[in-house]
Design an enzyme around this catalytic site. Structure first.
Site, PDB file in Angstrom:
ATOM      1  N   THR A  52       4.192   2.716   5.552  1.00 39.59           N
ATOM      2  CA  THR A  52       2.806   2.217   5.530  1.00 39.59           C
ATOM      3  C   THR A  52       1.959   3.116   6.417  1.00 39.59           C
ATOM      4  OG1 THR A  52       1.311   0.485   6.343  1.00 39.59           O
ATOM      5  CG2 THR A  52       3.506   0.471   7.272  1.00 39.59           C
ATOM      6  N   ASP A  85       1.981  -0.333  11.812  1.00 41.78           N
ATOM      7  CA  ASP A  85       1.916  -1.588  12.566  1.00 41.78           C
ATOM      8  C   ASP A  85       3.250  -2.338  12.639  1.00 41.78           C
ATOM      9  OD1 ASP A  85       1.916  -2.116   9.866  1.00 41.78           O
ATOM     10  OD2 ASP A  85       0.300  -3.580   9.905  1.00 41.78           O
ATOM     11  N   GLY A  89       0.850  -1.202   0.000  1.00 44.23           N
ATOM     12  CA  GLY A  89       0.000   0.000   0.000  1.00 44.23           C
ATOM     13  C   GLY A  89       0.875   1.238   0.000  1.00 44.23           C
ATOM     14  N   ASP A 141       5.078  -4.668   6.389  1.00 41.60           N
ATOM     15  CA  ASP A 141       5.566  -5.988   6.813  1.00 41.60           C
ATOM     16  C   ASP A 141       5.561  -7.030   5.689  1.00 41.60           C
ATOM     17  OD1 ASP A 141       2.816  -6.061   6.824  1.00 41.60           O
ATOM     18  OD2 ASP A 141       2.654  -7.300   8.619  1.00 41.60           O
ATOM     19  N   ASP A 162      -0.405   2.184   8.108  1.00 39.33           N
ATOM     20  CA  ASP A 162      -0.946   1.399   9.233  1.00 39.33           C
ATOM     21  C   ASP A 162      -0.164   1.544  10.538  1.00 39.33           C
ATOM     22  OD1 ASP A 162      -2.763   0.501   7.347  1.00 39.33           O
ATOM     23  OD2 ASP A 162      -1.650  -1.324   6.923  1.00 39.33           O
ATOM     24  N   ARG A 173      -5.755  -2.000   8.332  1.00 33.03           N
ATOM     25  CA  ARG A 173      -5.697  -3.453   8.140  1.00 33.03           C
ATOM     26  C   ARG A 173      -6.141  -4.187   9.402  1.00 33.03           C
ATOM     27  NH1 ARG A 173      -3.480  -6.398   3.846  1.00 33.03           N
ATOM     28  NH2 ARG A 173      -2.623  -4.512   2.998  1.00 33.03           N
ATOM     29  N   ARG A 216       1.353  -5.091  -4.850  1.00 29.76           N
ATOM     30  CA  ARG A 216       1.560  -6.243  -3.967  1.00 29.76           C
ATOM     31  C   ARG A 216       1.961  -7.379  -4.908  1.00 29.76           C
ATOM     32  NH1 ARG A 216      -0.628  -4.074   0.572  1.00 29.76           N
ATOM     33  NH2 ARG A 216      -2.482  -2.803   0.254  1.00 29.76           N
TER      34      ARG A 216
END
Ligand code: F6P
Length: 344
Positions: A135, A139, A16, A112, A137, A181, A81
């Protein structure tokens, strides 16, 4: 101190896209120029390394190519991706391309999934492998922030502040679905900064007993609405409720007669000009990635911890998903308790 003679760095953006990816590529190119290293951009994420016949996939990035891109969202190298990157054939092809192009080090800006690709490549190619966390996110473990997160939070806050105006005017209930996500970093940060009445995310909401959760939510909304007569905003993490905000809104209507407008913010959160924090983070990390290569580092992610740039083993970075700060979760729990007691 430099002890590796690197001549050619390959760079790609993967997964992303995140605001600030362009700023990171720019920083890599500028820092590499300082060390007399060429930077080869590979287009469309790992596909650029694997599908070499189908489309024009590489470019020697000149200084002029990165002029005027620090403020641009998206990624001029494009992103994708790439499932093939986790297959034997894909990895062999990627390694072959890197060898044929005389690449000494590969920098991947991504999340990741992209770093798992880097780790897999370790067994097929001997050059240096460096990750830059990009990202929305946020995360990735072992870094306080990832490039793009601050902008995504800012974008979502701006949008929800606007929703608040119309929600206030009609005394309406809104359910706003946010990206992230399977992590609630965006949801918690945005929810708290917007003064959302409810924050529903993986960290504070479990679907083990869907029916009773729905009942509890309906009771809390009704209690708050009874005395306040004002807007009520619930932010909800994507992938939390089956069918997302739209389905949850339907269920609240069917089961408790609550009218609730669902709004999925979606990809708007990925676009836009990076905020200063992301431009600075991307620039620091891009420069650090080149320095790490010159210092002979390998299999690392560039990270930021307590405002200092550092290196973290790639294995460590992808081992666990970073958890949302307990302080944020507690803060929201306290706010919710006050709302429920009509003290606020
Ligand atoms: O990882 C970034 C992200 O925007 C997530 O927040 C979201 O779940 C996902 O990508 C969406 O992916 P796609 O754009 O492929 O639908």
């Amino acid at each position: 101190m430099s002890h590796i003679k690197c001549k050619r760095i390959a760079i790609l953006t993967s997964g992303g896209d995140a605001p600030g990816m362009n700023a990171a590529v720019r920083a890599v190119v500028l820092a590499s120029h300082h060390y007399h290293i060429d930077v080869i951009g590979f287009y469309h994420g790992y596909n650029g390394l694997i599908c070499t016949e189908s489309i024009a996939q590489t470019k020697l990035i000149a200084l002029s190519d990165v002029n005027g891109i620090i403020h641009r969202g998206g990624t001029f190298l494009k992103s994708a991706r790439c499932e093939q990157m986790l297959t034997e054939t894909g990895l062999q092809r990627a390694a072959k391309t890197l060898t044929e192009q005389n690449i000494d080090a590969l920098i991947v800006v991504g999340g990741d999934g992209s770093f798992n690709g880097l780790l897999a490549l370790k067994d097929y190619w001997q050059g240096q492998l460096i990750g830059i966390p990009g990202t929305i996110d946020n995360d990735l473990d072992s870094t306080d922030f990832t490039i793009g997160f601050a902008t995504a939070v800012h974008t979502a806050i701006e949008a929800i502040d606007k929703i608040r105006d119309t929600a206030d005017a009609f005394e309406r209930i809104f359910l706003v679905e946010l990206m992230g996500r399977h992590s609630g970093h965006i949801t918690f940060n945005v929810g708290i900064a917007c003064g959302a009445e409810q924050v529903l995310s993986f960290e504070n909401f479990s679907l083990v007993d869907q029916k009773s959760k729905l009942k509890q939510l309906a009771t809390e909304i009704k209690a708050a609405q009874q005395n306040r007569h004002s807007s009520y905003i619930i932010v909800i993490a994507e992938n939390l409720w089956p069918g997302g905000a739209v389905e949850l809104a339907k269920k609240l209507k069917e089961s408790a007669g609550i009218d609730c407008t669902a709004c999925v913010l979606g990809h708007i959160q990925r676009g836009g000009s990076p905020v200063p924090k992301d431009r600075l983070l991307a620039t620091k990390m891009g420069v650090a990635a080149v320095q790490a290569i010159v210092e002979g580092e390998n299999h690392i992610m560039i990270a930021e911890q307590n405002s200092a740039t550092c290196y973290v083993a790639l294995e460590q970075a992808v081992k666990h998903r970073k958890v949302v700060s307990q302080q944020l979760i507690d803060a929201q729990t306290n706010i919710l308790a006050l709302t429920a007691q009509n003290q606020y």
